[in-house]
Motif scaffolding. Structure first.
Motif, PDB file in Angstrom:
ATOM      1  N   HIS A 114      27.931  51.830  43.951  1.00 55.14           N
ATOM      2  CA  HIS A 114      28.695  51.017  43.007  1.00 55.14           C
ATOM      3  C   HIS A 114      27.963  51.004  41.663  1.00 55.14           C
ATOM      4  O   HIS A 114      26.735  51.105  41.601  1.00 55.14           O
ATOM      5  N   THR A 115      28.718  50.872  40.574  1.00 50.60           N
ATOM      6  CA  THR A 115      28.048  50.672  39.299  1.00 50.60           C
ATOM      7  C   THR A 115      27.230  49.379  39.387  1.00 50.60           C
ATOM      8  O   THR A 115      27.607  48.463  40.124  1.00 50.60           O
ATOM      9  N   CYS A 116      26.060  49.330  38.750  1.00 49.59           N
ATOM     10  CA  CYS A 116      25.585  50.265  37.737  1.00 49.59           C
ATOM     11  C   CYS A 116      24.301  50.973  38.203  1.00 49.59           C
ATOM     12  O   CYS A 116      23.350  51.160  37.432  1.00 49.59           O
ATOM     13  N   VAL A 117      24.258  51.377  39.488  1.00 48.26           N
ATOM     14  CA  VAL A 117      23.037  51.979  40.023  1.00 48.26           C
ATOM     15  C   VAL A 117      22.741  53.334  39.386  1.00 48.26           C
ATOM     16  O   VAL A 117      21.595  53.778  39.362  1.00 48.26           O
ATOM     17  N   GLY A 118      23.770  53.997  38.852  1.00 48.94           N
ATOM     18  CA  GLY A 118      23.567  55.319  38.274  1.00 48.94           C
ATOM     19  C   GLY A 118      22.662  55.315  37.059  1.00 48.94           C
ATOM     20  O   GLY A 118      22.072  56.341  36.717  1.00 48.94           O
ATOM     21  N   SER A 119      22.538  54.167  36.412  1.00 51.34           N
ATOM     22  CA  SER A 119      21.654  54.070  35.249  1.00 51.34           C
ATOM     23  C   SER A 119      20.475  53.146  35.537  1.00 51.34           C
ATOM     24  O   SER A 119      19.822  52.661  34.608  1.00 51.34           O
ATOM     25  N   GLY A 120      20.228  52.909  36.822  1.00 52.90           N
ATOM     26  CA  GLY A 120      19.099  52.063  37.197  1.00 52.90           C
ATOM     27  C   GLY A 120      19.407  50.584  37.171  1.00 52.90           C
ATOM     28  O   GLY A 120      18.498  49.754  37.277  1.00 52.90           O
ATOM     29  N   GLY A 121      20.682  50.219  37.074  1.00 52.05           N
ATOM     30  CA  GLY A 121      21.064  48.810  37.021  1.00 52.05           C
ATOM     31  C   GLY A 121      21.353  48.216  38.381  1.00 52.05           C
ATOM     32  O   GLY A 121      21.171  48.858  39.422  1.00 52.05           O
ATOM     33  N   GLU A 122      21.841  47.001  38.367  1.00 55.10           N
ATOM     34  CA  GLU A 122      22.163  46.278  39.589  1.00 55.10           C
ATOM     35  C   GLU A 122      23.379  46.900  40.265  1.00 55.10           C
ATOM     36  O   GLU A 122      24.282  47.415  39.619  1.00 55.10           O
ATOM     37  N   ARG A 123      23.406  46.855  41.603  1.00 52.48           N
ATOM     38  CA  ARG A 123      24.556  47.331  42.366  1.00 52.48           C
ATOM     39  C   ARG A 123      25.626  46.246  42.365  1.00 52.48           C
ATOM     40  O   ARG A 123      25.441  45.180  42.931  1.00 52.48           O
ATOM     41  N   GLN A 124      26.749  46.531  41.701  1.00 47.35           N
ATOM     42  CA  GLN A 124      27.796  45.536  41.532  1.00 47.35           C
ATOM     43  C   GLN A 124      28.841  45.677  42.648  1.00 47.35           C
ATOM     44  O   GLN A 124      29.877  46.315  42.488  1.00 47.35           O
ATOM     45  N   THR A 125      28.551  45.066  43.773  1.00 48.01           N
ATOM     46  CA  THR A 125      29.453  45.085  44.920  1.00 48.01           C
ATOM     47  C   THR A 125      30.627  44.149  44.666  1.00 48.01           C
ATOM     48  O   THR A 125      30.624  43.382  43.697  1.00 48.01           O
ATOM     49  N   PRO A 126      31.644  44.153  45.520  1.00 46.09           N
ATOM     50  CA  PRO A 126      32.741  43.191  45.356  1.00 46.09           C
ATOM     51  C   PRO A 126      32.245  41.752  45.294  1.00 46.09           C
ATOM     52  O   PRO A 126      32.797  40.927  44.552  1.00 46.09           O
ATOM     53  N   GLU A 127      31.188  41.460  46.056  1.00 42.40           N
ATOM     54  CA  GLU A 127      30.631  40.107  46.044  1.00 42.40           C
ATOM     55  C   GLU A 127      30.028  39.759  44.686  1.00 42.40           C
ATOM     56  O   GLU A 127      30.068  38.602  44.249  1.00 42.40           O
ATOM     57  N   TRP A 128      29.484  40.763  44.012  1.00 39.00           N
ATOM     58  CA  TRP A 128      28.911  40.543  42.671  1.00 39.00           C
ATOM     59  C   TRP A 128      29.981  40.032  41.724  1.00 39.00           C
ATOM     60  O   TRP A 128      29.747  39.092  40.957  1.00 39.00           O
ATOM     61  N   TYR A 129      31.165  40.648  41.766  1.00 33.15           N
ATOM     62  CA  TYR A 129      32.246  40.229  40.878  1.00 33.15           C
ATOM     63  C   TYR A 129      32.689  38.800  41.197  1.00 33.15           C
ATOM     64  O   TYR A 129      32.983  38.007  40.291  1.00 33.15           O
ATOM     65  N   GLN A 130      32.712  38.482  42.478  1.00 28.37           N
ATOM     66  CA  GLN A 130      33.042  37.108  42.881  1.00 28.37           C
ATOM     67  C   GLN A 130      32.025  36.120  42.331  1.00 28.37           C
ATOM     68  O   GLN A 130      32.387  35.093  41.747  1.00 28.37           O
ATOM     69  N   GLU A 131      30.755  36.448  42.528  1.00 32.97           N
ATOM     70  CA  GLU A 131      29.685  35.551  42.080  1.00 32.97           C
ATOM     71  C   GLU A 131      29.695  35.356  40.564  1.00 32.97           C
ATOM     72  O   GLU A 131      29.337  34.278  40.069  1.00 32.97           O
ATOM     73  N   LYS A 132      30.118  36.380  39.831  1.00 34.22           N
ATOM     74  CA  LYS A 132      30.136  36.292  38.369  1.00 34.22           C
ATOM     75  C   LYS A 132      31.440  35.693  37.837  1.00 34.22           C
ATOM     76  O   LYS A 132      31.615  35.571  36.619  1.00 34.22           O
ATOM     77  N   GLY A 133      32.343  35.321  38.729  1.00 35.05           N
ATOM     78  CA  GLY A 133      33.590  34.696  38.294  1.00 35.05           C
ATOM     79  C   GLY A 133      34.577  35.664  37.673  1.00 35.05           C
ATOM     80  O   GLY A 133      35.407  35.272  36.843  1.00 35.05           O
ATOM     81  N   ILE A 134      34.505  36.929  38.081  1.00 28.45           N
ATOM     82  CA  ILE A 134      35.410  37.958  37.550  1.00 28.45           C
ATOM     83  C   ILE A 134      36.563  38.164  38.525  1.00 28.45           C
ATOM     84  O   ILE A 134      36.342  38.429  39.713  1.00 28.45           O
ATOM     85  N   GLU A 135      37.765  38.046  38.043  1.00 31.42           N
ATOM     86  CA  GLU A 135      38.945  38.257  38.880  1.00 31.42           C
ATOM     87  C   GLU A 135      39.173  39.757  39.055  1.00 31.42           C
ATOM     88  O   GLU A 135      39.242  40.497  38.072  1.00 31.42           O
ATOM     89  N   MET A 136      39.289  40.203  40.295  1.00 30.90           N
ATOM     90  CA  MET A 136      39.551  41.607  40.588  1.00 30.90           C
ATOM     91  C   MET A 136      40.926  41.730  41.242  1.00 30.90           C
ATOM     92  O   MET A 136      41.189  41.109  42.272  1.00 30.90           O
ATOM     93  N   LEU A 137      41.773  42.528  40.652  1.00 31.00           N
ATOM     94  CA  LEU A 137      43.080  42.818  41.236  1.00 31.00           C
ATOM     95  C   LEU A 137      43.057  44.267  41.712  1.00 31.00           C
ATOM     96  O   LEU A 137      43.119  45.206  40.921  1.00 31.00           O
ATOM     97  N   TYR A 138      42.912  44.451  43.029  1.00 30.73           N
ATOM     98  CA  TYR A 138      42.790  45.779  43.604  1.00 30.73           C
ATOM     99  C   TYR A 138      44.164  46.353  43.973  1.00 30.73           C
ATOM    100  O   TYR A 138      45.103  45.631  44.283  1.00 30.73           O
ATOM    101  N   GLN A 139      44.247  47.676  43.971  1.00 29.07           N
ATOM    102  CA  GLN A 139      45.434  48.423  44.416  1.00 29.07           C
ATOM    103  C   GLN A 139      46.717  47.892  43.776  1.00 29.07           C
ATOM    104  O   GLN A 139      47.755  47.778  44.429  1.00 29.07           O
ATOM    105  N   ASP A 140      46.637  47.595  42.508  1.00 24.82           N
ATOM    106  CA  ASP A 140      47.798  47.042  41.802  1.00 24.82           C
ATOM    107  C   ASP A 140      47.804  47.558  40.361  1.00 24.82           C
ATOM    108  O   ASP A 140      47.536  46.823  39.423  1.00 24.82           O
ATOM    109  N   PRO A 141      48.119  48.841  40.167  1.00 24.38           N
ATOM    110  CA  PRO A 141      48.049  49.425  38.822  1.00 24.38           C
ATOM    111  C   PRO A 141      49.039  48.796  37.849  1.00 24.38           C
ATOM    112  O   PRO A 141      50.101  48.306  38.242  1.00 24.38           O
ATOM    113  N   VAL A 142      48.670  48.825  36.585  1.00 21.52           N
ATOM    114  CA  VAL A 142      49.554  48.323  35.535  1.00 21.52           C
ATOM    115  C   VAL A 142      50.644  49.359  35.299  1.00 21.52           C
ATOM    116  O   VAL A 142      50.372  50.553  35.127  1.00 21.52           O
TER     117      VAL A 142
END
Length: 487
Positions: A114-142
């Motif tokens: 998961h991003t952002c491990v490719g640049s040496g950053g934190e692994r942003q798992t689905p739980e990371w987005y939850q913890e940061k208060g970011i709403e994720m809408l999966y499998q629902d393209p605009v």
């Protein structure tokens, strides 16, 4: 996929369009437009309320933009990411590299990349987005946008009102037409995890593989299939591998390496159609000259197209494709931005407009755009083209390949080294170093490349040609750089 779109021709470019007018100055959303109660930590409370910031797309760019929102304290209860995929943003290059390794070769799997491990950053798992208060809408393209009302409609019918919108839809793979067999069972394309999973399932049953395309994707996939010990043929119409970047002599070295690893190469070949067997499954590739190559698995890697739909009204660039933006990734519509693969942006260093399909640009454009959106940053994005590839890196491989390129491949070339393991190619125009590619360099040598490409020092071509080794050539280039710095 350390891949680059054909839309960024390293040898051609367009003059920059005129600077944006004041009409593109982004008005900050007024406090009355977005009730404060909708911006609390409980991201699930977004159900039918406004979103202050919306990112459309769930790839590399979205993940790095999300990190930048968090770093500026502007994600919690304010940011929504809408993606057609079932996964949180991940480092897409893995899909044509370690993800395709066979089970006994330690393949990459989520959540490992998961991003952002490719640049040496934190692994942003689905739980990371939850913890940061970011709403994720999966499998629902605009599927639609109303620019005047500042609303988005998703495939499920959800209506999202945004204050500021970042389009990060990336690219979609170019496909063979159905009429020539492009959708036959056993024919694969790679862009998302689901595509790679389907391919892995087929690799476990295949005997004869044909890879169509001699660019980044084709080269990386062909290298991966070797690890499965499969009969592999790569077919492409150009006269050598990766013609957009490699010189003929450089390409020959890589072609010989692939052949030593058991890959058959058919270059300068056109494909008439893919043929099905009695069971309807792909069975062969018919070439333009009438010859046939048997295959029970075909992987097509012939490039990609910017995923601009449904945002065409925002303003497209007809020359390089994608959505036109300025040096801060603002589109022609106030409050709407575009980043990553889909953005046609001013390539400042070469005074032309470009569209780059590469993970490095996805990361950097996301960070630059988000900082411009959230802070008083006004500096123009100043990107240095960078491409790389890593292949044959599976466990037990006799030779691992890792090259990096920085700059522009214009002018005359000087090639130094015997590819055992190092080789370097320098591009020189009007006496100045324009670009450099290095295979199997040390960390220190790789770190030198962007300095050379960005500063474009005057270099003695004859002296460079006489270098006895790659190390000696790099020392000459380094000396030219230091000489200019001391003036």
């Amino acid at each position: 996929m350390a891949a680059a779109s054909s839309s960024l021709s390293l040898k051609q470019g367009l003059l920059l369009r005129p600077p944006h007018t004041n009409s593109l100055t982004r008005p900050r959303p007024s406090s009355t437009s977005f009730p404060s109660r909708s911006f609390r930590r409980c991201y699930a409370a977004f159900a039918n309320e406004n979103r202050e910031y919306v990112i459309v797309g769930g790839g590399n760019a979205a993940g790095y933009a999300a990190r930048t929102f968090v770093e500026h304290g502007m994600a919690d209860g304010r940011l929504c990411i809408v993606t057609k995929e079932a996964y949180a943003p991940y480092e897409r290059p893995a899909l044509t590299k370690a993800y395709l390794f066979p089970p006994d070769k330690k393949p990459a799997r989520l959540p490992g990349f998961h991003t952002c491990v490719g640049s040496g950053g934190e692994r942003q798992t689905p739980e990371w987005y939850q913890e940061k208060g970011i709403e994720m809408l999966y499998q629902d393209p605009v599927t639609d946008i109303d620019i005047e009302k500042q609303t988005l409609t998703t495939n499920s019918g959800k209506l999202l009102k945004y204050g500021s919108l970042i389009i990060a839809t990336g690219s979609s793979v170019s496909r063979f037409p159905e009429k020539i067999g492009g959708n036959l069972p056993g024919v694969h394309y790679i862009r998302e995890v689901a595509d790679a999973d389907a391919l892995i399932s087929s690799l476990g049953k295949a005997k004869k593989v044909v890879v169509v395309g001699g660019g980044y994707i084709g080269m990386e996939v062909a290298a991966a299939t070797v690890a499965w010990k499969l009969d592999t043929t790569i077919i492409f119409p150009e006269d050598h591998l990766l013609k957009r970047l490699f010189t003929p002599s450089l390409a020959q070295r890589y072609e010989e390496l692939y052949q030593k690893n058991g890959v058959k190469i058919l270059k300068g070949a056109s494909i008439k159609n893919l043929e099905a067997g009695a069971d309807g499954h792909v069975a062969a590739v018919k070439l333009g000259d009438g010859s046939v190559v048997e295959a029970d698995l075909v992987i097509i890697g012939i490039g990609a197209k910017p995923a601009v739909s449904p945002f065409e009204r925002v303003g497209l660039n007809k020359e390089v494709g994608g959505i036109q933006v300025d040096g801060q990734f603002r589109t022609g519509v106030p409050g709407i931005f575009a980043i990553g693969d889909v953005a046609a942006f001013p390539l400042k260093i070469y005074n032309r407009t470009a569209r780059v399909e590469h993970v490095d640009h996805a990361r950097r454009s996301a960070q630059h755009c988000t900082k411009s959106l959230l802070t008083a940053q006004t500096q123009t994005y100043d990107y240095l083209p960078y491409f790389y590839s890593r292949v044959f890196e599976y466990e037990g491989s006799p030779r691992k390949v890792w090259w990096q390129f920085f700059g522009d491949n214009v002018g005359e070339t000087v090639e130094i080294g015997n590819f055992d393991p190092k080789v370097a190619t320098f591009w020189i125009e009007s006496g100045k170093l324009q670009g450099v590619l290095l295979e199997s360099g040390s960390p220190e040598e790789f770190q030198l490349l962007p300095k050379l490409a960005r500063n474009q020092p005057v270099i003695d071509k004859a002296k460079l040609q006489s270098a006895s080794s790659v190390e000696a050539a790099l020392d000459i280039a380094r000396g030219s750089l230091q000489a200019e710095a001391s003036v």
